[in-house]
Design an enzyme around this catalytic site. Sequence first.
Site, PDB file in Angstrom:
ATOM      1  N   CYS A 124       0.779  -1.229   0.000  1.00  0.00           N
ATOM      2  CA  CYS A 124       0.000   0.000   0.000  1.00  0.00           C
ATOM      3  C   CYS A 124       0.818   1.291   0.000  1.00  0.00           C
ATOM      4  O   CYS A 124       0.706   2.108  -0.916  1.00  0.00           O
ATOM      5  CB  CYS A 124      -0.955  -0.004   1.184  1.00  0.00           C
TER       6      CYS A 124
ATOM      7  N   HIS B 297      -1.494   7.284   4.292  1.00  0.00           N
ATOM      8  CA  HIS B 297      -0.489   6.228   4.373  1.00  0.00           C
ATOM      9  C   HIS B 297       0.897   6.640   3.866  1.00  0.00           C
ATOM     10  O   HIS B 297       1.699   5.785   3.494  1.00  0.00           O
ATOM     11  CB  HIS B 297      -0.977   4.988   3.636  1.00  0.00           C
TER      12      HIS B 297
ATOM     13  N   ASP C 121      -4.462  -0.123  -5.081  1.00  0.00           N
ATOM     14  CA  ASP C 121      -3.057   0.153  -4.730  1.00  0.00           C
ATOM     15  C   ASP C 121      -2.170  -1.079  -4.776  1.00  0.00           C
ATOM     16  O   ASP C 121      -0.954  -0.970  -4.843  1.00  0.00           O
ATOM     17  CB  ASP C 121      -2.948   0.853  -3.367  1.00  0.00           C
ATOM     18  N   ASN C 122      -2.765  -2.265  -4.693  1.00  0.00           N
ATOM     19  CA  ASN C 122      -2.005  -3.508  -4.865  1.00  0.00           C
ATOM     20  C   ASN C 122      -3.002  -4.625  -5.088  1.00  0.00           C
ATOM     21  O   ASN C 122      -4.218  -4.439  -4.972  1.00  0.00           O
ATOM     22  CB  ASN C 122      -1.097  -3.820  -3.667  1.00  0.00           C
TER      23      ASN C 122
END
Length: 482
Positions: free
Chosen positions: A39, A102, A248-249
């Site tokens: 992330c 994040h 994001d992943n």
Amino acid sequence: MGWGDLGVFGEPNKETPNLDQMAADGMLFPDFYSANPLCSPSRAALLSGRLPIRNGFYSDNAHARNAYTPQDIVGGIPDEEILLPELLKKAGYINKIVGKWHLGHRAQYHPLKHGFDEWFGAPNCHFGPYDDKTTPNIPVYRNAEMAGRYYEDFKIEKNGESNLTQMYLQEALTFLQSQHSKDQPFFLYWAVDATHDPLYASKPFLGTSRRGLYGDVVRELDYTIGKILSTLISMGVANNTLVFFSSDNGAATYSKEAGGSNGPFLCGKETTFEGGMREPSIAWWPGHIKPRQVSHQVGSLMDLYTTLAELAGVDIPTDRQIDGISLVNTLLTNTEKERPLFYYRGNQLMAVRIGPYKAHLWTWTNSIEEFNKGVNFCPGEEIPGVTTHNQTDHSSQPLLFNINKDPGEKYPIRSTTAEYKQVIQNIMPVIKEHLSNLKPGKPQLNFCDPAVMNWAPPGCDKNGNRCLKAPPSNLKKCVWDH
């Protein structure tokens, strides 16, 4: 969220009608990637247009380890990185982030210090609940000050019920309507995290999916996307608004049924196999992107940096390497441009894709010790010599796959074939050039300290004094298992 979580990508329950319609009305990107299988580095790359190895969102405490920004991380996005909202401000845009940041939770790393004008969301993921003695609950911010904490003021019940996604939706709609009323150009980064464990959904969606709680979460996310798109249409600005959906992943396959699907691709989150970095991606721009388009452009979240800058009429920085390419021509005319794609895990270049071919320089899932404890990044997909549990160096003779023919990376092309020799001859100079010109940024994810956790965020002294006493500093190197 995984590549295989949308109906348009083949999810058999077909529970994402709004995202599927978004694809029907716009352009589907089956070959789109994050810049990292985790992330924080992925988000840093999206907003900076640069690989994590360049922007500092990696660790070199140990070789090829994934790292992110838990509560005790000391670092964050460096001031010298020029983020996308900072570029857009030059063109008069008002920028808002809703959801997970994040990129560092200490005050100097917050979104409002890096180009965003508004923020409603959290600096870290919604891990918890905790006892506020050894680990504080994550704060939720309203702009520069906390508005409360997860599990306390912003509830996530043990059964997964929470109104957070609906709150994030309302924040988005209010922002869009406010900027439209002012005839003000806007950039909205809507970064909800409900598909991240621990899963949550609002009461109307709980128990409604054939896929269990994870499906409930995806159904609510699909609903909210539909609301955002319909709002843009009703305001009359859809033809002047580019919307891009991605993740994001890849899906966290180690979470099993709670982790989503990566479709035909190998493994998932934390790995540099296709399942870890190939993302479900859709572009929507009525009147500009023709309906029902499929682009096989090899794309990256970093490309949004360059693409949006071009559309806004602002120049990208020329004093640093920008890894994103502009997708404007792809969006408008469905043209393709060949480009290399680099797969990093921590400080190590693990693989490279050029065209349909992917060469693995290193392979690793996770350690055999962790695997034996039940943590499996590739459940049901163990491939001898490919999904290795030791860090295996193939750089002298890379493993080569044609991922158009073999999307599951199951069948390495034999090194004795003419195909292998020709392709490797083309790929190796690209790798050499990339590494010879690489200037790694200072690693931001090396040091941890319990004293820097979310004990006393800005604004904690208001609304009943929610500040907590921090423990003494104990600075040490972070340990990254993966």
